[in-house]
Design a protein around this motif. Structure first.
Motif, PDB file in Angstrom:
ATOM      1  N   GLU A 178     -11.795  37.468  58.249  1.00 10.60           N
ATOM      2  CA  GLU A 178     -11.310  38.851  58.332  1.00 10.60           C
ATOM      3  C   GLU A 178     -11.179  39.256  59.793  1.00 10.60           C
ATOM      4  OE1 GLU A 178     -12.273  43.341  56.564  1.00 10.60           O
ATOM      5  OE2 GLU A 178     -13.691  41.690  56.247  1.00 10.60           O
ATOM      6  N   VAL A 179     -10.077  39.925  60.102  1.00 17.59           N
ATOM      7  CA  VAL A 179      -9.843  40.487  61.428  1.00 17.59           C
ATOM      8  C   VAL A 179      -9.817  42.002  61.275  1.00 17.59           C
ATOM      9  CG1 VAL A 179      -8.327  40.562  63.431  1.00 17.59           C
ATOM     10  CG2 VAL A 179      -8.459  38.478  62.057  1.00 17.59           C
ATOM     11  N   LYS A 180     -10.778  42.681  61.886  1.00 15.78           N
ATOM     12  CA  LYS A 180     -10.916  44.129  61.715  1.00 15.78           C
ATOM     13  C   LYS A 180     -10.185  44.893  62.821  1.00 15.78           C
ATOM     14  CE  LYS A 180     -15.526  43.557  59.666  1.00 15.78           C
ATOM     15  NZ  LYS A 180     -16.959  43.872  59.789  1.00 15.78           N
ATOM     16  N   PRO A 181      -9.766  46.128  62.533  1.00 19.37           N
ATOM     17  CA  PRO A 181      -9.146  46.957  63.582  1.00 19.37           C
ATOM     18  C   PRO A 181     -10.074  47.105  64.777  1.00 19.37           C
ATOM     19  CG  PRO A 181      -8.893  47.976  61.417  1.00 19.37           C
ATOM     20  CD  PRO A 181      -9.831  46.824  61.230  1.00 19.37           C
ATOM     21  N   GLY A 182      -9.515  46.990  65.968  1.00 15.53           N
ATOM     22  CA  GLY A 182     -10.300  47.120  67.183  1.00 15.53           C
ATOM     23  C   GLY A 182     -11.023  45.860  67.603  1.00 15.53           C
ATOM     24  N   PHE A 183     -10.860  44.760  66.837  1.00 16.27           N
ATOM     25  CA  PHE A 183     -11.561  43.513  67.108  1.00 16.27           C
ATOM     26  C   PHE A 183     -10.608  42.437  67.641  1.00 16.27           C
ATOM     27  CE2 PHE A 183     -15.069  45.369  65.166  1.00 16.27           C
ATOM     28  CZ  PHE A 183     -16.152  44.505  65.079  1.00 16.27           C
ATOM     29  N   VAL A 184     -11.139  41.642  68.558  1.00 14.16           N
ATOM     30  CA  VAL A 184     -10.499  40.375  68.932  1.00 14.16           C
ATOM     31  C   VAL A 184     -11.330  39.281  68.280  1.00 14.16           C
ATOM     32  CG1 VAL A 184      -9.785  38.842  70.793  1.00 14.16           C
ATOM     33  CG2 VAL A 184      -9.737  41.326  71.135  1.00 14.16           C
ATOM     34  N   THR A 185     -10.731  38.575  67.344  1.00 12.99           N
ATOM     35  CA  THR A 185     -11.431  37.547  66.569  1.00 12.99           C
ATOM     36  C   THR A 185     -10.933  36.175  66.970  1.00 12.99           C
ATOM     37  OG1 THR A 185     -11.805  39.014  64.684  1.00 12.99           O
ATOM     38  CG2 THR A 185     -11.814  36.647  64.239  1.00 12.99           C
ATOM     39  N   GLY A 186     -11.859  35.284  67.283  1.00 17.30           N
ATOM     40  CA  GLY A 186     -11.515  33.928  67.699  1.00 17.30           C
ATOM     41  C   GLY A 186     -11.737  32.929  66.579  1.00 17.30           C
ATOM     42  N   ALA A 194      -5.525  44.788  66.868  1.00 15.30           N
ATOM     43  CA  ALA A 194      -6.402  43.636  66.623  1.00 15.30           C
ATOM     44  C   ALA A 194      -5.713  42.362  67.066  1.00 15.30           C
ATOM     45  CB  ALA A 194      -6.758  43.546  65.144  1.00 15.30           C
ATOM     46  N   ILE A 195      -6.527  41.353  67.360  1.00 17.69           N
ATOM     47  CA  ILE A 195      -6.012  40.039  67.761  1.00 17.69           C
ATOM     48  C   ILE A 195      -6.782  38.963  67.020  1.00 17.69           C
ATOM     49  CG2 ILE A 195      -5.704  38.392  69.655  1.00 17.69           C
ATOM     50  CD1 ILE A 195      -5.637  40.724  71.604  1.00 17.69           C
ATOM     51  N   LEU A 196      -6.052  37.987  66.491  1.00 12.17           N
ATOM     52  CA  LEU A 196      -6.634  36.728  66.006  1.00 12.17           C
ATOM     53  C   LEU A 196      -6.138  35.647  66.947  1.00 12.17           C
ATOM     54  CD1 LEU A 196      -8.150  34.950  63.952  1.00 12.17           C
ATOM     55  CD2 LEU A 196      -6.034  34.847  62.609  1.00 12.17           C
ATOM     56  N   ILE A 197      -7.067  34.929  67.594  1.00 16.67           N
ATOM     57  CA  ILE A 197      -6.690  33.976  68.630  1.00 16.67           C
ATOM     58  C   ILE A 197      -7.474  32.685  68.490  1.00 16.67           C
ATOM     59  CG2 ILE A 197      -8.361  35.037  70.232  1.00 16.67           C
ATOM     60  CD1 ILE A 197      -6.499  34.264  72.545  1.00 16.67           C
ATOM     61  N   SER A 198      -6.812  31.572  68.738  1.00 13.77           N
ATOM     62  CA  SER A 198      -7.511  30.291  68.840  1.00 13.77           C
ATOM     63  C   SER A 198      -7.330  29.765  70.256  1.00 13.77           C
ATOM     64  CB  SER A 198      -6.963  29.273  67.835  1.00 13.77           C
ATOM     65  OG  SER A 198      -5.669  28.832  68.211  1.00 13.77           O
ATOM     66  N   SER A 199      -8.326  29.036  70.727  1.00 16.46           N
ATOM     67  CA  SER A 199      -8.240  28.405  72.040  1.00 16.46           C
ATOM     68  C   SER A 199      -9.300  27.315  72.133  1.00 16.46           C
ATOM     69  CB  SER A 199      -8.466  29.426  73.163  1.00 16.46           C
ATOM     70  OG  SER A 199      -8.467  28.788  74.434  1.00 16.46           O
ATOM     71  N   HIS A 200      -8.954  26.223  72.803  1.00 16.64           N
ATOM     72  CA  HIS A 200      -9.953  25.176  73.024  1.00 16.64           C
ATOM     73  C   HIS A 200     -10.706  25.412  74.331  1.00 16.64           C
ATOM     74  CE1 HIS A 200      -6.474  23.785  75.356  1.00 16.64           C
ATOM     75  NE2 HIS A 200      -7.329  23.095  76.087  1.00 16.64           N
ATOM     76  N   ILE A 201     -10.380  26.503  75.034  1.00 13.58           N
ATOM     77  CA  ILE A 201     -11.044  26.832  76.298  1.00 13.58           C
ATOM     78  C   ILE A 201     -12.074  27.924  76.009  1.00 13.58           C
ATOM     79  CG2 ILE A 201     -10.734  27.630  78.661  1.00 13.58           C
ATOM     80  CD1 ILE A 201      -7.778  26.664  78.384  1.00 13.58           C
ATOM     81  N   SER A 202     -13.338  27.547  75.918  1.00 13.15           N
ATOM     82  CA  SER A 202     -14.373  28.470  75.459  1.00 13.15           C
ATOM     83  C   SER A 202     -14.526  29.681  76.369  1.00 13.15           C
ATOM     84  CB  SER A 202     -15.714  27.747  75.342  1.00 13.15           C
ATOM     85  OG  SER A 202     -16.159  27.310  76.614  1.00 13.15           O
ATOM     86  N   ASP A 226     -12.296  31.410  77.812  1.00 17.48           N
ATOM     87  CA  ASP A 226     -11.331  32.439  77.427  1.00 17.48           C
ATOM     88  C   ASP A 226     -11.891  33.288  76.294  1.00 17.48           C
ATOM     89  OD1 ASP A 226      -9.706  31.263  79.275  1.00 17.48           O
ATOM     90  OD2 ASP A 226      -8.273  30.441  77.827  1.00 17.48           O
ATOM     91  N   LEU A 227     -12.487  32.637  75.302  1.00 14.34           N
ATOM     92  CA  LEU A 227     -12.970  33.346  74.121  1.00 14.34           C
ATOM     93  C   LEU A 227     -14.240  34.131  74.413  1.00 14.34           C
ATOM     94  CD1 LEU A 227     -12.290  30.675  71.357  1.00 14.34           C
ATOM     95  CD2 LEU A 227     -10.823  32.525  72.151  1.00 14.34           C
TER      96      LEU A 227
END
Length: 283
Positions: free
Chosen positions: A21-29, A179-187, A189-190
């Motif tokens: 779940e990605v909530k409003p106001g959240f950046v979820t990795g 909100a943002i859902l993001i993936s990255s292999h660079i820890s 950044d997250l």
């Protein structure tokens, strides 16, 4: 903003079974090794692949019932998507103006200039890093309520990554309902961007934690055989054998700091947690 409930997608040698779940106001990795299912999960969330089961909701609606206006409020960066590389940025801006009523052409072209992207050259002449910058700037260009970003900083040097992360922070600060859902292999950044993190392995979510809690309460214990035998292991999540004895992951670091003052206990970062959750064994 986005909810995936027991979404499944099967291939010959891989099966996705994902809830997040990605909530409003959240950046979820979303973190995990290559081939863990990050890109498949993103495509399932966006309706780009047919799923075998489960439910996806975006903006409180079934994803299959999103209108074109709803879809225009999602900014997307995927590794294998984008405009024809035979177009220039000026060509792309004209297409974006026709597709998105909220496209901010002047701001977009100014940001392209800021990141040294030539607006008259074909995209196929751009470096990998330049293409990554362009994709992210396009996702940010049309007042999206939510961003879905699959490895948006891949191919960028440290300075360029930080510039783009600053833009994402500004995007979130402009409206608390985004909100943002993001993936990255660079820890790194997250750690500096995300409010919470999901760890995916072999197509399944194996951990969900708030970033602040992970960085504050998780720890790594380094113990020899004797220390391990005398250790209270009720708060140990994973164990990994090392030459000196064991490396142990806990989500209750303070408990061990207080009760085992002579033990080597280190703070855990995202990379360490991911490695231990994937390679370590349960007790």
């Amino acid at each position: 903003m986005l909810k995936m409930d027991r979404v499944e997608k099967g291939y010959e040698k891989f099966r996705l079974q994902c809830s997040l779940e990605v909530k409003p106001g959240f950046v979820t990795g979303l973190v995990g090794p290559n081939g863990a299912g990050k890109s498949t999960a993103f495509k399932a969330a966006l309706g780009l692949i047919h799923t075998d089961g489960g439910k996806v909701e975006i903006f409180g609606k079934d994803s299959a019932k999103l209108t074109n206006r709803d879809k225009a409020e999602i900014g997307v960066v995927l590794a294998d998507s984008g405009f024809s590389e035979y177009l220039s940025i000026k060509d792309i801006s004209r297409v974006m103006s026709a597709l998105y009523p909220g496209f901010e052409k002047t701001k977009f072209l100014k940001q392209c200039e800021q990141f040294h992207l030539p607006v008259n050259k074909r995209v196929k002449t751009f470096s990998t890093g330049m293409k990554a910058k362009l994709k992210l700037l396009l996702a940010l260009s049309h007042k999206a309520k939510m961003l879905v970003l699959d490895e948006p900083t891949a191919g960028l040097d440290v300075a360029a990554r930080e510039d783009l992360l600053d833009i994402l922070r500004e995007y979130m600060e402009e409206d608390t309902e985004r909100a943002i859902l993001i993936s990255s292999h660079i820890s790194g950044d997250l750690e500096g961007l995300c409010d919470d993190l999901y760890l995916i392995q072999d197509g399944q979510i194996v951990m969900h934690e708030e970033t602040d809690i992970l960085l504050d309460q998780y720890g790594v214990l380094k113990v020899d055989e004797e220390q391990f035998r005398n250790l209270d292991t009720q708060y140990i999540l994973r164990r990994r054998k090392e030459t000196f004895g064991y490396r142990l992951l806990t989500d209750q670091k303070q408990y061990y700091v207080e009760n085992y003052p002579k033990m080597v206990i280190e703070n855990a970062n995202i990379d360490e947690v991911v490695l231990m959750m994937m390679k370590g064994e349960e007790l």
